[in-house]
Scaffold this active site. Structure first.
Site, PDB file in Angstrom:
ATOM      1  N   GLY A  85      63.002  27.340  55.147  1.00 34.58           N
ATOM      2  CA  GLY A  85      63.361  28.695  55.550  1.00 34.58           C
ATOM      3  C   GLY A  85      63.841  28.676  56.996  1.00 34.58           C
ATOM      4  N   GLY A 163      66.784  29.463  43.096  1.00 37.76           N
ATOM      5  CA  GLY A 163      67.305  28.283  43.785  1.00 37.76           C
ATOM      6  C   GLY A 163      66.541  27.075  43.280  1.00 37.76           C
ATOM      7  N   ARG A 164      66.493  26.049  44.135  1.00 39.95           N
ATOM      8  CA  ARG A 164      65.801  24.807  43.753  1.00 39.95           C
ATOM      9  C   ARG A 164      64.346  25.054  43.409  1.00 39.95           C
ATOM     10  NH1 ARG A 164      69.093  23.512  48.436  1.00 39.95           N
ATOM     11  NH2 ARG A 164      67.556  24.802  49.471  1.00 39.95           N
ATOM     12  N   ILE A 165      63.673  25.866  44.257  1.00 36.57           N
ATOM     13  CA  ILE A 165      62.232  26.078  44.048  1.00 36.57           C
ATOM     14  C   ILE A 165      61.983  26.912  42.791  1.00 36.57           C
ATOM     15  CG2 ILE A 165      60.140  27.127  45.034  1.00 36.57           C
ATOM     16  CD1 ILE A 165      61.218  26.206  47.817  1.00 36.57           C
ATOM     17  N   ARG A 189      73.396  32.241  38.398  1.00 40.37           N
ATOM     18  CA  ARG A 189      73.321  30.852  38.888  1.00 40.37           C
ATOM     19  C   ARG A 189      73.279  29.911  37.679  1.00 40.37           C
ATOM     20  NH1 ARG A 189      71.318  29.695  44.083  1.00 40.37           N
ATOM     21  NH2 ARG A 189      72.050  27.659  43.428  1.00 40.37           N
ATOM     22  N   HIS A 294      49.738  30.295  53.750  1.00 36.44           N
ATOM     23  CA  HIS A 294      51.051  29.631  53.842  1.00 36.44           C
ATOM     24  C   HIS A 294      50.925  28.097  53.748  1.00 36.44           C
ATOM     25  CE1 HIS A 294      55.386  30.240  55.559  1.00 36.44           C
ATOM     26  NE2 HIS A 294      55.349  29.232  54.689  1.00 36.44           N
ATOM     27  N   ILE A 295      50.443  27.653  52.585  1.00 41.57           N
ATOM     28  CA  ILE A 295      50.206  26.205  52.416  1.00 41.57           C
ATOM     29  C   ILE A 295      51.060  25.578  51.311  1.00 41.57           C
ATOM     30  CG2 ILE A 295      47.820  26.208  53.300  1.00 41.57           C
ATOM     31  CD1 ILE A 295      47.005  26.124  50.204  1.00 41.57           C
TER      32      ILE A 295
HETATM   33  C1  DGY Z   1      59.356  26.378  54.754  1.00 45.94           C
HETATM   34  O1  DGY Z   1      59.616  25.183  54.937  1.00 45.94           O
HETATM   35  O2  DGY Z   1      60.156  27.264  55.026  1.00 45.94           O
HETATM   36  C2  DGY Z   1      58.045  26.728  54.139  1.00 45.94           C
HETATM   37  O3  DGY Z   1      57.777  28.060  54.130  1.00 45.94           O
HETATM   38  C3  DGY Z   1      56.927  25.991  54.843  1.00 45.94           C
HETATM   39  O4  DGY Z   1      56.755  24.858  54.181  1.00 45.94           O
END
Ligand code: DGY
Length: 329
Positions: A85, A163-165, A189, A294-295
């Site tokens: 991000g 997207g990819r994720i 997409r 946020h892990i």
């Molecule tokens: C990012 O890389 O943007 C994630 O939110 C943190 O791994």
């Protein structure tokens, strides 16, 4: 036998984030001013230390705006963020100054998708609530309706931002017996959707038909607050909402109301606004809201890969070469 203590994971960031604990070292390629701590660099320290640098290695905790870029001055040519991000970086200000930006997509896709599935299952099957009940005496006899949640078999899963994720999340959820995958995005997409397959639908329809909504989109001016009352009010009251992208895509007040009023069944959040979310935040009080700090990308191998990619992006940028992963500006 004595307790040997917990072994720390072998986290070796080969070229650590350019954070600088007043340490000034010379590597073979360049002088590095490094903030040598896992805590974010204080803003004042960052503003002072960037003066005259050519490259800046940063994390998502550092706001890279006009003030930082002005403090760095005209010598700054490259910013490299150890994150996929880049909403913490002002693209407009970089562009104005002709500064290039590196980032770290791909290397974290698997880890983030895996954690997204873990958070989804923890939320839909009420794992944290159940663990609390077991520990705190709430576990009485076996009861037919107690601790019932929602399963994935025959469900419809909606991905916001394919997207990819998003695609990696769908691939992991497919073996759970999901019947139908939907996605909403700025446009179709087919590159991502055909393998699964997933159907492109408007956001309203995604809300109406999904048993689970997983937010995987980037935070941009277009997606800021996109998950608000209009989305939650259209969702099923049995639906699960999951966000592992950025807190800013969600209107948290609207989410809180949706959870309290039973508009949706539960939410799992790995990201919030702000971060950290204050411990007295109302969302922490809800049993049907699972919040992680946020892990999503936090595996040792992934963080090492992100660190290495961010470093090589920076070095390539400094040498005027193509970066492994560069944000087109
Ligand atoms: C990012 O890389 O943007 C994630 O939110 C943190 O791994």
């Amino acid at each position: 036998m004595g307790h040997k203590g917990v072994k720390k994971p072998a986290l070796r960031l080969e070229i650590p984030a350019l954070r600088g604990n007043r340490k000034h070292c010379l590597c073979e390629t360049c002088n590095i001013e490094q903030w040598d701590s896992d805590e974010p660099v204080p803003r004042s320290e960052l503003l002072e230390k960037v003066a005259g640098i050519r490259g800046l290695y940063c994390l998502l905790t550092e706001k890279i705006d006009a003030k930082v870029l002005d403090a760095a001055g005209p010598s700054l040519r490259v910013v490299s963020t150890m994150s996929v991000g880049y909403d913490h970086v002002s693209l407009e200000e970089l562009k104005k100054r002709g500064i290039r930006l590196g980032y770290t997509p791909d290397v974290l896709t698997e880890a983030v998708a895996e954690l997204t599935v873990a958070l989804l299952l923890a939320t839909s099957r009420r794992l944290l609530e159940a663990v609390d009940e077991a520990k705190n005496g709430g576990w009485g006899t076996w009861k037919p309706l107690w601790m019932c949640g929602y399963g994935l078999t025959d469900s419809t899963v909606g991905i916001l931002g394919l997207g990819r994720i998003g695609a990696a999340v769908m691939a992991r959820l497919k073996p759970f017996g999901v019947k139908r995958f939907l996605y909403a995005d700025a446009g179709p997409r087919p590159d991502m959707a055909t393998k699964i397959p997933a159907e492109f639908v408007p956001l309203d329809e995604l809300a109406r038909h999904s048993d689970v909504i997983v937010v995987c989109c980037a935070l941009t001016p277009e997606t800021q607050g996109i998950c608000g009352n209009s989305l939650f009010s259209r969702m099923k009251d049995t639906a699960i909402f999951i966000n592992t992208s950025r807190g800013g895509v969600v209107n948290q007040e609207a989410l809180y109301q949706a959870l309290v009023n039973g508009q949706i069944a539960a939410a799992g959040l790995d990201v919030t606004e702000p971060e950290p979310l204050p411990t007295d935040h109302p969302l922490f009080k809800l049993k049907n809201c699972v919040i992680l700090p946020h892990i999503a990308s936090a595996t040792v191998a992934t963080r090492n890969a992100m660190a290495a990619l961010a470093a090589s992006n920076l070095l390539a940028g400094l040498q005027g070469k193509a970066m492994g992963k560069e944000v087109p500006l």
